[in-house]
Design a protein around this motif. Sequence first.
Motif, PDB file in Angstrom:
ATOM      1  N   ASP A  22      47.287  37.136  42.572  1.00  0.00           N
ATOM      2  CA  ASP A  22      46.041  37.172  41.797  1.00  0.00           C
ATOM      3  C   ASP A  22      46.297  37.110  40.297  1.00  0.00           C
ATOM      4  OD1 ASP A  22      44.577  37.293  44.110  1.00  0.00           O
ATOM      5  OD2 ASP A  22      44.208  39.451  44.004  1.00  0.00           O
ATOM      6  N   CYS A  23      47.510  36.771  39.912  1.00  0.00           N
ATOM      7  CA  CYS A  23      47.879  36.665  38.497  1.00  0.00           C
ATOM      8  C   CYS A  23      48.428  35.272  38.221  1.00  0.00           C
ATOM      9  CB  CYS A  23      48.948  37.701  38.148  1.00  0.00           C
ATOM     10  SG  CYS A  23      48.395  39.407  38.258  1.00  0.00           S
ATOM     11  N   ILE A  24      48.621  35.002  36.942  1.00  0.00           N
ATOM     12  CA  ILE A  24      49.293  33.777  36.523  1.00  0.00           C
ATOM     13  C   ILE A  24      50.575  34.196  35.822  1.00  0.00           C
ATOM     14  CG2 ILE A  24      49.196  31.764  35.015  1.00  0.00           C
ATOM     15  CD1 ILE A  24      46.197  31.637  35.553  1.00  0.00           C
ATOM     16  N   ALA A  25      51.698  33.697  36.345  1.00  0.00           N
ATOM     17  CA  ALA A  25      52.993  33.972  35.733  1.00  0.00           C
ATOM     18  C   ALA A  25      53.193  32.994  34.583  1.00  0.00           C
ATOM     19  CB  ALA A  25      54.107  33.821  36.762  1.00  0.00           C
ATOM     20  N   LYS A  55      40.445  29.438  38.008  1.00  0.00           N
ATOM     21  CA  LYS A  55      39.302  29.118  38.870  1.00  0.00           C
ATOM     22  C   LYS A  55      39.689  29.260  40.341  1.00  0.00           C
ATOM     23  CE  LYS A  55      35.956  25.526  39.877  1.00  0.00           C
ATOM     24  NZ  LYS A  55      35.577  24.142  39.711  1.00  0.00           N
ATOM     25  N   GLN A  56      40.873  28.795  40.679  1.00  0.00           N
ATOM     26  CA  GLN A  56      41.356  28.915  42.056  1.00  0.00           C
ATOM     27  C   GLN A  56      41.448  30.381  42.467  1.00  0.00           C
ATOM     28  OE1 GLN A  56      45.513  28.089  42.749  1.00  0.00           O
ATOM     29  NE2 GLN A  56      45.029  26.982  44.645  1.00  0.00           N
ATOM     30  N   ILE A  57      41.980  31.216  41.593  1.00  0.00           N
ATOM     31  CA  ILE A  57      42.094  32.650  41.885  1.00  0.00           C
ATOM     32  C   ILE A  57      40.708  33.274  41.990  1.00  0.00           C
ATOM     33  CG2 ILE A  57      42.860  34.882  40.951  1.00  0.00           C
ATOM     34  CD1 ILE A  57      45.265  33.315  39.701  1.00  0.00           C
ATOM     35  N   TRP A  58      39.828  32.978  41.022  1.00  0.00           N
ATOM     36  CA  TRP A  58      38.484  33.559  40.965  1.00  0.00           C
ATOM     37  C   TRP A  58      37.680  33.228  42.220  1.00  0.00           C
ATOM     38  CZ3 TRP A  58      36.422  37.068  37.825  1.00  0.00           C
ATOM     39  CH2 TRP A  58      35.037  37.219  37.818  1.00  0.00           C
ATOM     40  N   ASP A  62      39.423  36.654  48.753  1.00  0.00           N
ATOM     41  CA  ASP A  62      40.181  37.906  48.793  1.00  0.00           C
ATOM     42  C   ASP A  62      40.443  38.492  47.402  1.00  0.00           C
ATOM     43  OD1 ASP A  62      40.345  37.783  51.581  1.00  0.00           O
ATOM     44  OD2 ASP A  62      42.182  36.577  51.498  1.00  0.00           O
ATOM     45  N   TYR A  63      40.076  37.747  46.362  1.00  0.00           N
ATOM     46  CA  TYR A  63      40.327  38.218  45.005  1.00  0.00           C
ATOM     47  C   TYR A  63      39.390  39.372  44.669  1.00  0.00           C
ATOM     48  CZ  TYR A  63      40.444  38.379  39.916  1.00  0.00           C
ATOM     49  OH  TYR A  63      40.539  38.799  38.612  1.00  0.00           O
ATOM     50  N   ASN A 111      53.146  38.492  34.035  1.00  0.00           N
ATOM     51  CA  ASN A 111      52.116  38.259  35.035  1.00  0.00           C
ATOM     52  C   ASN A 111      50.784  38.631  34.403  1.00  0.00           C
ATOM     53  OD1 ASN A 111      53.434  37.270  37.391  1.00  0.00           O
ATOM     54  ND2 ASN A 111      54.313  39.293  37.673  1.00  0.00           N
ATOM     55  N   LEU A 112      49.950  37.622  34.168  1.00  0.00           N
ATOM     56  CA  LEU A 112      48.682  37.821  33.468  1.00  0.00           C
ATOM     57  C   LEU A 112      47.524  37.897  34.447  1.00  0.00           C
ATOM     58  CD1 LEU A 112      49.224  35.144  30.678  1.00  0.00           C
ATOM     59  CD2 LEU A 112      49.686  37.601  30.541  1.00  0.00           C
ATOM     60  N   GLU A 113      46.751  38.961  34.341  1.00  0.00           N
ATOM     61  CA  GLU A 113      45.525  39.066  35.126  1.00  0.00           C
ATOM     62  C   GLU A 113      44.493  38.108  34.543  1.00  0.00           C
ATOM     63  OE1 GLU A 113      44.296  43.139  35.134  1.00  0.00           O
ATOM     64  OE2 GLU A 113      46.125  43.806  36.125  1.00  0.00           O
TER      65      GLU A 113
END
Length: 129
Positions: A22-25, A55-58, A62-63, A111-113
Amino acid sequence: MENQVYNWLVKKGTIRIQRNGDCIALQLDYEKKDCCLLTPSDTDEIIELLTNISKQIWEDPDYKRKPYTNPLYKKNGNEYYWEIETSRLLLHYNETEDAVEIKCNGNSRLNLEINYVVEMIQILEHLNK
């Protein structure tokens, strides 16, 4: 897109971006310099990639969304920064180089939320004008 690693050779340095749950490294490699520098087109490409992965994470069912109540960034003069774990991620416009400067004091991989990434995108857009 989940397992893809994106490497950008920017004006100075390399930026690696990858979804990590759920983060972006975000990983910065200064290549023996003190920061990464992004041209306007580099900045646009990084913004587009961060937006697409966010957008994919959002949109992932399950996010678990975290409320955004206050700005996460701080500002010191023309420098924007975030305190993330034991690191400081900095953004500002370098007029001498005519480029957006990005650097991290501490860990070179963060790892950025999503809330951090949204702010980062907005500031990159602002600095790229």
